[in-house]
Write an enzyme that holds these catalytic residues in place. Structure first.
Site, PDB file in Angstrom:
ATOM      1  N   PHE A  88      25.677  26.490  33.113  1.00 44.76           N
ATOM      2  CA  PHE A  88      26.906  26.080  32.399  1.00 44.76           C
ATOM      3  C   PHE A  88      26.802  24.667  31.826  1.00 44.76           C
ATOM      4  O   PHE A  88      27.564  24.292  30.955  1.00 44.76           O
ATOM      5  CB  PHE A  88      28.114  26.159  33.321  1.00 44.76           C
ATOM      6  CG  PHE A  88      28.359  27.549  33.841  1.00 44.76           C
ATOM      7  CD1 PHE A  88      28.350  28.642  32.995  1.00 44.76           C
ATOM      8  CD2 PHE A  88      28.592  27.768  35.200  1.00 44.76           C
ATOM      9  CE1 PHE A  88      28.572  29.921  33.472  1.00 44.76           C
ATOM     10  CE2 PHE A  88      28.818  29.040  35.681  1.00 44.76           C
ATOM     11  CZ  PHE A  88      28.797  30.118  34.816  1.00 44.76           C
ATOM     12  N   HIS A 189      46.689  34.000  42.579  1.00 48.52           N
ATOM     13  CA  HIS A 189      46.844  35.452  42.739  1.00 48.52           C
ATOM     14  C   HIS A 189      48.056  35.839  43.596  1.00 48.52           C
ATOM     15  O   HIS A 189      48.530  36.957  43.530  1.00 48.52           O
ATOM     16  CB  HIS A 189      45.545  36.107  43.245  1.00 48.52           C
ATOM     17  CG  HIS A 189      45.288  35.941  44.712  1.00 48.52           C
ATOM     18  ND1 HIS A 189      44.704  34.835  45.236  1.00 48.52           N
ATOM     19  CD2 HIS A 189      45.537  36.755  45.755  1.00 48.52           C
ATOM     20  CE1 HIS A 189      44.601  34.966  46.554  1.00 48.52           C
ATOM     21  NE2 HIS A 189      45.103  36.132  46.894  1.00 48.52           N
ATOM     22  N   LYS A 193      51.354  39.218  43.599  1.00 48.06           N
ATOM     23  CA  LYS A 193      51.706  40.109  44.712  1.00 48.06           C
ATOM     24  C   LYS A 193      53.138  40.600  44.522  1.00 48.06           C
ATOM     25  O   LYS A 193      54.030  39.827  44.169  1.00 48.06           O
ATOM     26  CB  LYS A 193      51.551  39.380  46.049  1.00 48.06           C
ATOM     27  CG  LYS A 193      50.078  39.128  46.393  1.00 48.06           C
ATOM     28  CD  LYS A 193      49.932  38.542  47.767  1.00 48.06           C
ATOM     29  CE  LYS A 193      48.506  38.083  48.004  1.00 48.06           C
ATOM     30  NZ  LYS A 193      47.668  39.017  48.729  1.00 48.06           N
ATOM     31  N   GLU A 227      46.283  33.562  58.887  1.00 50.92           N
ATOM     32  CA  GLU A 227      45.172  34.513  58.800  1.00 50.92           C
ATOM     33  C   GLU A 227      44.487  34.581  60.156  1.00 50.92           C
ATOM     34  O   GLU A 227      44.313  33.542  60.801  1.00 50.92           O
ATOM     35  CB  GLU A 227      44.185  34.070  57.718  1.00 50.92           C
ATOM     36  CG  GLU A 227      44.822  34.129  56.341  1.00 50.92           C
ATOM     37  CD  GLU A 227      43.911  33.668  55.210  1.00 50.92           C
ATOM     38  OE1 GLU A 227      43.885  34.313  54.162  1.00 50.92           O
ATOM     39  OE2 GLU A 227      43.227  32.646  55.406  1.00 50.92           O
ATOM     40  N   HIS A 251      49.092  28.592  46.607  1.00 45.59           N
ATOM     41  CA  HIS A 251      49.903  29.740  47.030  1.00 45.59           C
ATOM     42  C   HIS A 251      51.230  29.321  47.693  1.00 45.59           C
ATOM     43  O   HIS A 251      52.304  29.778  47.324  1.00 45.59           O
ATOM     44  CB  HIS A 251      49.139  30.613  48.035  1.00 45.59           C
ATOM     45  CG  HIS A 251      47.775  31.046  47.578  1.00 45.59           C
ATOM     46  ND1 HIS A 251      47.471  31.289  46.259  1.00 45.59           N
ATOM     47  CD2 HIS A 251      46.630  31.284  48.269  1.00 45.59           C
ATOM     48  CE1 HIS A 251      46.194  31.661  46.170  1.00 45.59           C
ATOM     49  NE2 HIS A 251      45.664  31.654  47.369  1.00 45.59           N
TER      50      HIS A 251
END
Ligand code: BG6
Length: 474
Positions: A88, A189, A193, A227, A251
């Protein structure tokens, strides 16, 4: 026969960082699902990375992350794969990239709609962006006024977007030189949801919630992203970021902004993002507790004396009329005793009329995962007794009503990019405000307390709020 009217715009997906985890686990499975849905009718997929490989090989590795593979859909994917190997940071290699894309467009007779997905580490974002512009691989245009040929170039930046306010600003500067904001999709992301997308709608379309959504009626809010697993072999990345930057900066703060925002003037991406940005601008961290699970220092690619956090808890106050005095407790961590992402709204107690007091507060829980849904805790009369109450749950389990097959977040978000829909993407000013919050926390970061794997985090988390006891709901 393809049903043209249901097809998305034809386009070439260009995944930069195609040999990485994200492409294998999430992006290729999402593209597969879009093909399977029948909406991605004409496309090609070009993988780009420094590794010597082929896209067939990469896609083969992604296959295990697709639940059930249909032979025809798989063949459609296989027929449209390309790979380009490049560094890159090698400016000359971008000419070859441009030629490769042109050849693909000619071979497949695809209009020159180009969707670039930067699934790379953020230190490559600015240099890739500059080179895409410099070599005319992309063109600046607004949503309504596309290129002369009526085609579009769009670019998706994976999170984390930088690692500090300074680096995020540098990336945003480079972006603004090459793209119009209409072309830019900063992904988080969690915004794809189902239950996160539900927060604003459920709130603004239900009279039973909206009038109560303020400091007169709400006592406190918990937002939890727990988690029960570790860093999954991502030691190099994780050690440089930690929980605070890996999931809280994006998030968790995005969920907080959705819960706390004012009613947007209209329900458009622009107004929604204005409303979220206003929350982030007014948020101040009052206290923070950090933790690191036992055994973290033995993980591969982690510095032996690392003080990186694998657990973060913050007390946040939002300094506006609606939320003054209501603490938002944010908690996230690895190797905890639960695997759960959820929002818990604790309502204030009602005046006690009964001899038997205190009753429990009402709680509204928005379960993002697992067991997605809304859960409302109410007090009802204990059966057979005249003056006692017990807490009960009123549950809406999303899958029971709508079935288990809601699309995965990345599938939803990629479709949004092809449609040019910014609702679930983060604007530059939101990124700026979030990093301001996180930079400040990092500057005053104190002790990182140890905790056992499978526990509720460091015991010191009970001292997060000196003014009151927190009963963590998850
Ligand atoms: C990612 C983080 O953004 O989100 C990971 O980098 C985390 O560390 C993951 O595990 C959680 O996402 P999900 O969708 O699996 O809950």
């Amino acid at each position: 026969m393809e049903q043209k009217q249901h097809c998305f715009d034809e386009c070439v997906f260009i995944i930069l960082g195609a040999t990485g985890d994200l492409a294998r686990r999430k992006l290729i499975p999402a593209i597969y699902k879009l093909i399977a849905s029948g909406k991605l009718c004409r496309f090609a997929l070009l993988g780009v990375s420094i590794d010597k490989t082929s896209m067939q090989e990469v896609v083969q590795q992604a296959r295990q992350h697709i639940k059930s593979v249909d032979a025809c859909v798989w063949e459609r994917l296989q027929e449209n794969l390309y790979y380009y190997q490049m560094d890159f940071h090698d400016a000359a290699a971008y000419q070859g990239l441009q030629r490769t894309i042109e050849t693909i467009e000619q071979t497949h007779r695809i209009a020159s709609n180009r969707l670039f997905y930067l699934a790379t580490m953020p230190q490559h974002f600015a240099v890739i962006t500059q080179n895409l512009g410099r070599h005319d691989i992309v063109h600046k245009h607004t949503a309504s006024k596309k290129t002369v040929a009526g085609t579009w170039s769009r670019v998706v930046y994976e999170k984390p977007f930088g690692n500090s306010l300074k680096s995020a600003r540098q990336i945003n500067k480079a972006i603004a030189r090459v793209f119009d904001e209409d072309q830019v999709f900063r992904i988080d992301h969690y915004l794809g949801k189902e239950l996160v997308a539900n927060i604003a709608l459920a709130r603004f379309t239900n009279r039973v919630f909206e009038p109560l959504w303020n400091n007169k009626h709400i006592d406190s809010v918990q937002i939890v992203l727990s988690e029960d697993f570790g860093i999954e072999g991502r030691g190099g990345f994780y050690d440089a970021y930690g929980t605070l930057k890996d999931v809280v900066q994006n998030h968790v703060l995005q969920i907080m902004a959705l819960v706390a925002m004012e009613v947007p003037e209209k329900f458009t991406a622009h107004h929604l993002r204005d409303a979220k940005a206003q929350v982030l601008a007014k948020a101040k961290v009052g206290a923070a507790i950090f933790g690191q699970y036992d055994g973290y220092l033995q993980e591969k690619d982690v510095k032996p004396d690392s003080t990186t956090d694998t657990f973060t808890a913050l007390k946040v106050l939002i300094n506006n009329r609606r939320w003054r005095g209501v603490p938002f407790y944010l908690k996230a961590g690895k190797y905890l005793n639960k695997n759960e992402a959820s929002v818990h709204i604790k309502f204030k107690m009602v005046k006690c009329l009964l001899d038997f007091c205190p009753m429990d507060s009402n709680y509204l829980t928005i379960k993002i995962q697992p067991n997605e849904g809304f859960y409302l805790e109410l007090n009802v009369k204990a059966p057979g007794v005249f003056d006692q109450v017990v807490p009960v749950n009123m549950n809406f389990a999303h899958s029971t009503l709508f079935g288990p097959n809601t699309p995965e977040a990345y599938e939803v978000l990629l479709a949004d990019v092809i449609k040019g829909d910014h609702f679930a993407f983060v604007r530059a000013d939101e990124i700026d405000y979030s990093w301001k919050i996180i930079d400040r926390v990092e500057k005053s970061k104190g002790t990182v307390y140890p905790y056992a794997k499978g526990s509720a985090g460091p015991k010191e988390v009970s001292q997060l709020d000196k003014d009151r006891e927190i009963r963590w709901r998850a």
